[in-house]
Write a protein that holds these residues in place. Structure first.
Motif, mmCIF file in Angstrom:
data_model
loop_
_atom_site.group_PDB
_atom_site.id
_atom_site.type_symbol
_atom_site.label_atom_id
_atom_site.label_comp_id
_atom_site.label_asym_id
_atom_site.label_seq_id
_atom_site.Cartn_x
_atom_site.Cartn_y
_atom_site.Cartn_z
ATOM 1 N N SER A 47 -15.640 32.818 16.660
ATOM 2 C CA SER A 47 -14.906 32.851 15.639
ATOM 3 C C SER A 47 -13.604 32.917 16.120
ATOM 4 O O SER A 47 -12.475 32.092 15.669
ATOM 5 C CB SER A 47 -15.180 33.758 14.591
ATOM 6 O OG SER A 47 -16.534 33.687 14.146
ATOM 7 N N PHE A 48 -13.214 33.933 17.164
ATOM 8 C CA PHE A 48 -11.949 34.130 17.611
ATOM 9 C C PHE A 48 -11.271 32.746 18.378
ATOM 10 O O PHE A 48 -10.308 32.242 17.919
ATOM 11 C CB PHE A 48 -11.870 35.046 18.610
ATOM 12 C CG PHE A 48 -10.695 35.507 19.146
ATOM 13 C CD1 PHE A 48 -9.645 35.948 18.667
ATOM 14 C CD2 PHE A 48 -10.382 34.967 20.455
ATOM 15 C CE1 PHE A 48 -8.302 36.179 19.221
ATOM 16 C CE2 PHE A 48 -9.207 35.142 21.296
ATOM 17 C CZ PHE A 48 -7.971 35.604 20.674
ATOM 18 N N LEU A 49 -12.241 32.148 18.996
ATOM 19 C CA LEU A 49 -11.747 30.666 19.672
ATOM 20 C C LEU A 49 -11.523 29.855 18.651
ATOM 21 O O LEU A 49 -10.330 29.235 18.691
ATOM 22 C CB LEU A 49 -12.776 30.499 20.627
ATOM 23 C CG LEU A 49 -13.014 31.088 21.894
ATOM 24 C CD1 LEU A 49 -14.035 30.838 22.822
ATOM 25 C CD2 LEU A 49 -11.603 31.298 22.896
ATOM 26 N N LEU A 96 -10.481 30.089 15.602
ATOM 27 C CA LEU A 96 -9.178 30.239 14.580
ATOM 28 C C LEU A 96 -7.946 30.131 15.532
ATOM 29 O O LEU A 96 -6.979 29.639 15.093
ATOM 30 C CB LEU A 96 -9.255 31.931 14.458
ATOM 31 C CG LEU A 96 -10.288 32.069 13.256
ATOM 32 C CD1 LEU A 96 -10.349 33.648 12.905
ATOM 33 C CD2 LEU A 96 -10.155 31.328 12.119
ATOM 34 N N GLN A 97 -8.154 30.340 16.837
ATOM 35 C CA GLN A 97 -6.826 29.659 17.796
ATOM 36 C C GLN A 97 -6.699 28.090 17.647
ATOM 37 O O GLN A 97 -5.511 27.739 17.961
ATOM 38 C CB GLN A 97 -7.076 30.210 19.061
ATOM 39 C CG GLN A 97 -7.466 31.516 19.277
ATOM 40 C CD GLN A 97 -6.703 32.410 18.643
ATOM 41 O OE1 GLN A 97 -5.334 32.363 19.058
ATOM 42 N NE2 GLN A 97 -7.147 33.534 17.848
ATOM 43 N N PHE A 98 -7.797 27.354 17.470
ATOM 44 C CA PHE A 98 -7.783 25.786 17.451
ATOM 45 C C PHE A 98 -8.337 25.650 16.072
ATOM 46 O O PHE A 98 -9.487 24.898 15.932
ATOM 47 C CB PHE A 98 -8.471 25.278 18.603
ATOM 48 C CG PHE A 98 -7.995 25.670 19.950
ATOM 49 C CD1 PHE A 98 -6.883 25.285 20.407
ATOM 50 C CD2 PHE A 98 -8.594 26.915 20.509
ATOM 51 C CE1 PHE A 98 -6.546 25.713 21.908
ATOM 52 C CE2 PHE A 98 -8.368 27.221 21.876
ATOM 53 C CZ PHE A 98 -7.295 26.673 22.563
ATOM 54 N N PRO A 99 -7.557 25.761 14.917
ATOM 55 C CA PRO A 99 -8.371 25.525 13.488
ATOM 56 C C PRO A 99 -8.629 23.889 13.309
ATOM 57 O O PRO A 99 -9.702 23.537 12.401
ATOM 58 C CB PRO A 99 -7.355 25.857 12.635
ATOM 59 C CG PRO A 99 -5.853 25.996 13.378
ATOM 60 C CD PRO A 99 -6.472 26.394 14.806
#
Length: 210
Positions: A168-170, A172-175
């Motif tokens: 999820s973190f990754l 969100l960095q590349f939506p």
């Protein structure tokens, strides 16, 4: 002709990327076609079922036809399970809002048990669809199995949660990747961990019966 080496690895990686992107678009399409309420849970169940087939080595299935078959299969049963999980989740949200907006110290003491209950609920939701596509069970048995898998294999469950959190973190960095992989990759991860746990349980039961 089968390709080996670096080119073979690139080709297989590209195949998986396309497969997961297509699955994500199918999930979105069928969910919207059912006006969300009528499509969300069957589309999720179909995604888990198709992903399970891939994990088991059946990667050459016709994507749309297989997805549609699983979408229609046990349609009302999966809707009932989704309805139950939704009601339980709604009750938990109401309880959380009540506890965290209350000043009574005896009520606020319930916050930790409630958070643990929410964690168990989240894991039960994750396992519910995996159990659904792996076993033939009644709704009550299915929910019991999902809860048991969440409790009996805490290390596997925690690893699953951490993997989802990292993913999820990754994302969100590349939506920009969300429309193509925002659902399919999390489902693949959940099904992979769940399938691993199911196989381990079955092997253990066979060794005990021998």
């Amino acid at each position: 002709m089968e390709m080996n080496g670096l080119m073979g690895g690139i080709y297989r990686a590209a195949e998986w990327i396309m497969r997961l992107a297509a699955l994500n678009l199918l999930w979105i399409g069928f969910t919207l076609a059912g006006l969300v309420v009528g499509g969300l849970f069957p589309a999720t169940q179909a995604s888990f079922a198709l992903t399970r087939q891939w994990i088991r080595g059946e990667s050459d299935l016709p994507l749309f036809k297989t997805f549609l078959t699983y979408f229609k299969k046990d349609y009302w049963k999966v809707q009932k399970i989704g309805f139950i999980l939704t009601i339980v989740g709604f009750v938990l949200i109401v309880d959380i809002l009540f506890v965290y907006n209350h000043t009574n110290p005896y009520i606020t003491m319930l916050s930790l048990p409630l958070l643990l209950l929410c964690l168990l609920y989240a894991l039960t939701c994750f396992y519910a669809f995996s159990v659904f596509v792996h076993y033939e069970l009644s709704i009550s048995q299915l929910l019991k199995h999902a809860i048991l898998h969440a409790v009996v294999r805490p290390f596997l469950s925690i690893t699953m949660l951490l993997s989802l959190a990292a993913l999820s973190f990754l994302m969100l960095q590349f939506p920009g990747v969300l429309p193509f992989f925002g659902v399919s990759i999390p489902i693949f991860i959940l099904m992979w961990f769940s399938h691993f746990g199911f196989i381990r349980n079955e092997e253990k039961q066979k060794s005990q019966a021998a």
